[in-house]
Design a protein around this motif. Sequence first.
Motif: not given
Length: 239
Positions: A157-162
């Motif tokens: 989720p963190h990679l996708s959000r950034i």
Amino acid sequence: MTALSRSSSAALNPVPRESTPSMVASRIREAIALGEIAPGSQLGEVEYAARLGVSRGPLREGLQRLTQEGLLVAHPNRGLFVVEMTDERVRDLYLARSAIERAAGGRIHETTPAATSAALLEVVEEMARAAARQDVRDVSHADIHFHQVLVEHAESPHLSRIHATLMTETRMCIHLLEPTYAVDEARVGEHREIARSFADGDTRRTDALIVHHMRDALRRLTGSTTGAVTDAAGGPQPS
């Protein structure tokens, strides 16, 4: 209560409604990505509140979200403006994209490389069909979709959000390049090689291909690759 009833009850919880500020941010973000609001444009509150049919409170909150994402910049005593895609900003954008997509690639090799390869090859075939009919807009859409699918398959989720924020600026760049956007087999081939590298299980090759792809895009956008994308060992590659 039966198992079916319990399952239905859980699945049919009320769907959260998107807030007005969120919808404002989404609409303006998309307009910026498509070039409908040009880089450097000023966003006046009165004008955009009227265009979107919202009050100025939700508009301000939506614009603040885009400012936090880096898509808008506030100039004291002047107002909010869409960021301009200077060479320096584009280099920094591709530095960040390279870090995100290389991290995603490494994670995918540990989890679902075969499934990711298959999903990416489907996108490549869409790109190849668009390239065959010289449809620049559809090629650029497939290009963006390829990189979205890659990062989504890392299941972070963190990679996708950034990455989602970075891709808005990438779409701005591609829109500006569309009059001269290459739609030949070489472009399709770069994406096909990245997709196939996951099925081959070659982590280092995936990493090297992503670096090459980022440097190639940066060269087309700025005419230089200096000081932006690093090689597989972490050091700058020579131009």
